[in-house]
Scaffold this motif. Sequence first.
Motif, short mmCIF file in Angstrom:
data_model
loop_
_atom_site.label_atom_id
_atom_site.label_comp_id
_atom_site.label_asym_id
_atom_site.label_seq_id
_atom_site.Cartn_x
_atom_site.Cartn_y
_atom_site.Cartn_z
N TYR A 1 0.82 -1.21 0.00
CA TYR A 1 0.00 0.00 0.00
C TYR A 1 0.85 1.26 0.00
CZ TYR A 1 1.21 -0.66 4.87
OH TYR A 1 1.91 -0.88 6.02
N SER B 1 -8.97 -6.37 3.24
CA SER B 1 -8.75 -7.58 2.45
C SER B 1 -7.54 -8.39 2.93
CB SER B 1 -8.59 -7.23 0.97
OG SER B 1 -7.53 -6.31 0.81
N PRO C 1 -6.00 6.97 1.80
CA PRO C 1 -5.89 7.07 0.35
C PRO C 1 -4.79 8.05 -0.08
CG PRO C 1 -7.78 8.34 1.13
CD PRO C 1 -7.16 7.71 2.34
N GLU D 1 -15.13 8.72 -4.84
CA GLU D 1 -14.23 7.89 -5.64
C GLU D 1 -13.83 6.70 -4.76
OE1 GLU D 1 -10.11 8.78 -7.96
OE2 GLU D 1 -11.48 10.40 -7.57
N THR D 2 -13.98 5.50 -5.24
CA THR D 2 -13.77 4.37 -4.33
C THR D 2 -12.41 3.72 -4.51
OG1 THR D 2 -14.89 2.98 -5.93
CG2 THR D 2 -16.20 3.79 -4.07
N SER D 3 -11.65 4.17 -5.50
CA SER D 3 -10.36 3.53 -5.72
C SER D 3 -9.35 4.56 -6.20
CB SER D 3 -10.53 2.44 -6.77
OG SER D 3 -9.27 1.97 -7.17
N TRP E 1 -5.36 1.98 -3.13
CA TRP E 1 -6.37 2.11 -2.06
C TRP E 1 -7.77 1.96 -2.62
CZ3 TRP E 1 -10.55 5.31 -0.98
CH2 TRP E 1 -10.95 5.39 0.35
N THR E 2 -8.62 1.22 -1.89
CA THR E 2 -10.03 1.21 -2.25
C THR E 2 -10.83 1.48 -0.97
OG1 THR E 2 -10.38 -1.12 -1.76
CG2 THR E 2 -9.70 -0.58 -4.00
N ALA E 3 -11.99 2.10 -1.14
CA ALA E 3 -12.84 2.39 0.01
C ALA E 3 -13.21 1.10 0.74
CB ALA E 3 -14.08 3.15 -0.44
N ASP F 1 -11.44 -1.36 1.36
CA ASP F 1 -10.34 -1.82 2.23
C ASP F 1 -10.18 -0.97 3.49
OD1 ASP F 1 -9.21 -4.18 1.43
OD2 ASP F 1 -7.86 -3.25 -0.04
N HIS F 2 -10.90 0.14 3.53
CA HIS F 2 -10.79 1.02 4.70
C HIS F 2 -11.65 0.47 5.84
CE1 HIS F 2 -12.41 4.55 7.01
NE2 HIS F 2 -11.11 4.59 7.27
#
Length: 345
Positions: free
Chosen positions: A27, A164, A190, A206-208, A212-214, A216-217
């Motif tokens: 990450y 994840s 992010p 924005e999810t990615s 980073w993706t939302a 995974d938060h």
Amino acid sequence: MATDSFGRRIDYLRISVTDRCNLRCIYCMPDEGVPFKSHEEILALEEIEHFAAAAVAEGISKIRLTGGEPLVRKGIVEHVRRLRKLTGLEAIAITTNGQLLTRMARDLVEAGLERVNVSLDSLDPDVFAHVTRGGHLSDTLAGIDAAFAAGMHPIKINVVVVRSLHQDLVSFARMTMERPIHIRFIEYMPVGGESEPSPGGACVSETSVGGWTAADHVPSDEILAELMVKGAEAGLGALEPVSRDAAPGGWGPARYFRFAGAPGTVGVISPLSHHFCGECNRLRLTADGKLRTCLFSDDEFDARTVLREGTDDDVRALIREALAAKPESHNMRIGTLRRMSQIGG
Ligand code: SAM
């Protein structure tokens, strides 16, 4: 004392001493790596010391060395020793992946370093190797033992929680039952991923962005709920809040808790779900000499040019200019031009 235009006391400077790292956390750095800055672009240690002296004169009293991996920077121990001598500097700390601490902990303590944060995202060797793209868990664990043996204090562990990865949070909580170690679960942020500056930052929905993706938060309230339930199931007892006075002296916004009777603590850092911009106390200097006023803002002040071409007064004036421009909030911005390894965390 330095204050910004919102009346916040700014007394903490994070200095990235290198953009290089001996790990490649998934990450933090993209798979293909990031192009490293040239030798000329990176601040010399003397230039960092010059900047630090000016910052201390402007009211900074705490310095943390970070990176990349600060312990791979040649001359880092002597750098710590010289920084430690700055009149007005109360403490110096380091954030490290711990891989080189077995070799270096004693020398660092002897040079005047007390506080260490070790980044460690899993106690499972396979997950650790996956996250770090090839690192050895045993090296970081040995590094933590070396930090204890050398008398570093406090010793904190930074765990970035990524959904994840299915990290076993209770395995970290168990460490706090055995010795005075302070685990901080950090929300995945992010950072990076933006190739172009977008006016006002990218959209929150924005999810990615970058890696980073939302999805995974994991919000810190969920982290705490999991610790409470699974900690009780594992026989660790009740999770109790720790008052600010009793918390391991921190420079930042962690909220601390303790399993009944444990010598160590567990804490959460919630930059997204409970953002703490109102309490922000920090500036950041990147390895290539750019002064950043907010992790999520790409507005940078060119300290390198001023250090190379200006006077002491110019450096101090630049710091005051940056303080005056420090934004009130990160405004839930998603994505930054630089990756975390280039900013320093
Ligand atoms: N190499 C050192 C280390 O591993 O601690 C120092 C530099 S590293 C960039 C500093 C911290 O930033 C580490 O604790 C790392 O886990 C954290 N970090 C990196 N990317 C992050 C992200 N997207 N969200 C939250 N923390 C992150």
